[in-house]
Design an enzyme around this catalytic site. Structure first.
Site, PDB file in Angstrom:
ATOM      1  N   THR A 203      13.866 -15.337   7.027  1.00  0.00           N
ATOM      2  CA  THR A 203      13.254 -15.919   8.214  1.00  0.00           C
ATOM      3  C   THR A 203      13.861 -15.338   9.491  1.00  0.00           C
ATOM      4  O   THR A 203      15.075 -15.136   9.574  1.00  0.00           O
ATOM      5  CB  THR A 203      13.459 -17.445   8.210  1.00  0.00           C
ATOM      6  OG1 THR A 203      12.872 -17.985   7.029  1.00  0.00           O
ATOM      7  CG2 THR A 203      12.816 -18.093   9.432  1.00  0.00           C
ATOM      8  N   HIS A 204      13.055 -15.077  10.489  1.00  0.00           N
ATOM      9  CA  HIS A 204      13.509 -14.642  11.810  1.00  0.00           C
ATOM     10  C   HIS A 204      13.167 -15.719  12.836  1.00  0.00           C
ATOM     11  O   HIS A 204      12.155 -16.418  12.710  1.00  0.00           O
ATOM     12  CB  HIS A 204      12.820 -13.339  12.224  1.00  0.00           C
ATOM     13  CG  HIS A 204      13.261 -12.149  11.448  1.00  0.00           C
ATOM     14  ND1 HIS A 204      13.440 -10.911  12.017  1.00  0.00           N
ATOM     15  CD2 HIS A 204      13.575 -11.993  10.132  1.00  0.00           C
ATOM     16  CE1 HIS A 204      13.829 -10.038  11.098  1.00  0.00           C
ATOM     17  NE2 HIS A 204      13.910 -10.687   9.936  1.00  0.00           N
TER      18      HIS A 204
END
Length: 214
Positions: free
Chosen positions: A85-86
Site C-alpha cells: 500500500t502507498h
C-alpha cells in the site's frame, strides 16, 4: 482409508510433484492460516508459494492471510497483501520515507496505514483459476470460483462465479436456499473419515443425502 495425509507436502509425488498442500508450507508463519488439503499447483514445481505468490506480506504490518480447507489454487495466482500500500492522500504516492537519508523526516505513518484493507479471507472449497489476482482485504466465500486471470478487488459471495478485471459476478452456482443449506452442512469441517464415507454426496448433487450423512 481416509484420504491423503494433509501434512504431506507433495501428495501426488513421485508421479507428479507440482501439486503441494499449502498447510505444511505455512508452518511457522504467524501471519498465515491454511486449512487441510488446500493445494497449489505449480508447473515449475517450486516450494516458495508464500514468498513468490503472496506479495508484500510483512509481519510488522499485522495483516493475516486466512485460506480455508479444500481450496484449489492454480498456477501463477497472486495474492497481494497490505505491505504494497502507498499513501494516497498527498500529491504524490511515491514512498520517499523508505529510502531514508532525510526523506523519512516528517513522514506520518497514519497516512500509509489509512489505506490498508485488513486481513484477506479465502473460504473453504474455493477454486482460484490460473493467473488470478487477489487484492488486499477481500473475503471470498466458501464454494466460490475465481476465473482465470480475474482480478478480485471486492468481496465474493459464497458459491458465486466471478470473472474479469475487476471481478464481476457471472452467476451463483446454486439457488439461494441451496447455498444456505450447503453452508449449514459445512462438510469441509467434517473429520476425514466422514468425508471419505460421503464422497459421492459431496461431489454429487444430492443435498438431502449430504444433510443426512453420518
Amino acid at each position: 482409508m481416509s484420504g491423503p495425509d494433509p501434512s504431506t507436502l507433495a501428495p501426488m509425488a513421485p508421479a507428479y510433484a507440482g501439486t503441494v498442500f499449502l498447510k505444511p508450507l505455512a508452518e511457522g508463519r504467524a501471519n498465515v492460516t491454511v486449512g487441510d488439503y488446500t493445494y497449489y499447483d505449480d508447473q515449475d514445481e517450486t516450494r516458495d508459494f508464500f514468498t513468490r505468490n503472496v506479495l508484500h506480506h510483512y509481519d510488522f504490518i499485522g495483516d493475516h492471510l486466512h485460506i480455508g480447507p479444500f481450496c484449489a489454487i492454480a498456477h501463477d495466482v497472486r495474492i497481494f497483501m497490505n505491505g504494497g500500500t502507498h499513501a494516497m492522500d498527498g500529491f504524490s504516492t511515491y514512498p520517499f520515507n523508505i529510502f531514508g537519508h532525510g526523506w523519512e523526516d516528517g513522514f506520518d505513518p497514519a497516512t500509509w496505514t489509512a489505506g490498508q484493507k485488513g486481513d484477506t479471507h479465502i473460504g473453504a472449497d474455493v477454486w482460484i483459476g490460473n493467473s488470478a489476482t487477489i487484492m488486499p482485504g477481500v473475503t471470498i466465500g466458501a464454494g466460490a470460483i475465481i476465473a482465470a486471470k480475474t482480478v478480485v478487488t471486492k468481496d465474493v459471495a459464497p458459491y458465486t462465479i466471478v470473472a474479469g478485471n475487476p471481478a464481476q459476478p457471472v452467476k451463483q452456482r446454486f439457488d439461494t436456499d441451496t447455498i444456505a443449506r450447503l453452508l449449514a452442512v459445512a462438510w469441509w469441517d467434517w473429520p476425514a473419515d466422514k468425508i471419505t464415507r460421503n464422497l459421492n454426496a459431496i461431489r454429487g448433487a444430492d443435498l438431502p443425502a449430504l444433510e443426512a450423512a453420518t
